[in-house]
Design a protein around this motif. Sequence first.
Motif: not given
Length: 459
Positions: A131-150, A174-183
């Motif tokens: 849920f965080d990855a969807v709502k705060y995607r850029a911030q989660v991505k930055s934190a994962v990179r900073h902590a060297h997590l896989r 999956e809802a995020w992926r589908r929302a690009h083409f499914d209202k």
Amino acid sequence: METYADLIECEDVLLFANAAITSTGQREFHGTAGEQRLSLDFLHRYVQGNYPDLYAATLALDINDHNAALIIANLLAERAGDGRLIAWRLERMSPPRVYRFFRRLRRDGVNNRRTRAVVRDWLTGRPDLAFDAVKYRAQVKSAVRHAHLRLPGELGDFLFAPFSRARYETPVLEAWRRAHFDKSALYDLPYTVAEGFAARHGIGREIFLERIAPRLTRLERLRLAESASRGKVDTEADLAAMPLVRLASYILSLRADVRTSRRAELVGALRAAAARVAGARAGTWESVAAVLDDSFSSFGSPVKRRRPLAVALACHYLLEALAGDYRGLWLSRGTDPLQVRPYGPTPLGRRILDALEHRPGLLVIVSDGWDNAPPGLAGEVLRVWRRKLDPGGEVGIVHVNPVYDADRFDVRRLSPMVPTAGIRDAEDLPALVELARFAEGRTGLGELRAYLEDRAARR
């Protein structure tokens, strides 16, 4: 016997606690944002350099998130502090603030092993990281990179290669992926994410708000109150569950006629929220009087609009719940708390006299301390009362101040005869009345250290 150095240390720590509770580095009525940040930065450096153990222990107090983040950043940079206390304090912060804090660590190059462990443990402890990855995607991505997590599996793919999968097993991904083409899929997403997809698909605002209503958080419901009324989104059930000061701020933002028409609902919500905060202490404070500042300076500033007045309004209802016998006195002499507004001078001295006339067991003054009608009268009233009329201290007096004074490195005080504590949230009022005894000189450094250690141990 305590030495002079012990007394100075006690005073310095209390001064820092007041600043850490009230100041957020933002503009105030009597001070610019730059002055606030400069003053606060000096205090952090001074206390960390001279009292490093007490500096870390202040995380156990009810300081605001801005200062908690500064303390944690400084501790991590020095590889100091109690890791459990740091983790506890991060858990109390809202997720967006924690993610901004992690981005600041990355910007400042704070990336030692302990920092990476703190980031890793916090992310691991999140109840729904997808849920965080969807709502705060850029911030989660930055934190994962900073902590060297896989991140294993599809969560790692979602962050770094979101369209590499034809389908996600995790529903929100999956809802995020589908929302690009499914209202229809966008209504399974958090509001802030769904809003962007709604604009992309050209969905009308009223229709969007009506269908997204079940996904709204309490804060989102209040922020969208005006739009929600048009979109048939009910906000009434959420009011009583809000934090007291936030609820007071919302009510003060309403027009006077709206407050009048919704009086029963709004007063009921304030009293329900106050009763929740008071808990088992409700009605145990016997006789209490309060002098509440609704002068023009209680407007605050454009970035902290009506914040001091909201604190006063919240304290009014909390004290009403805590006291067996309560009397609230507004500087404007108004009798309807629901209709208070920032207006006029600050005649604190006169209203303090009115409150003391009835000799309450406790007098609480909620004000920014800018006594100006006439200047200095409040301090003189309190001096004469303490020295001549009540030398035994039968009437307890506490001044709580919601505004940090950058020039003084502290909240503004009315009199050295009365303890002053900084306040940000009304929920902290009982603890601040307890903490204020350290400022009266009746207890010293040993008791203050024990108090901080006990607060830290309970976390």
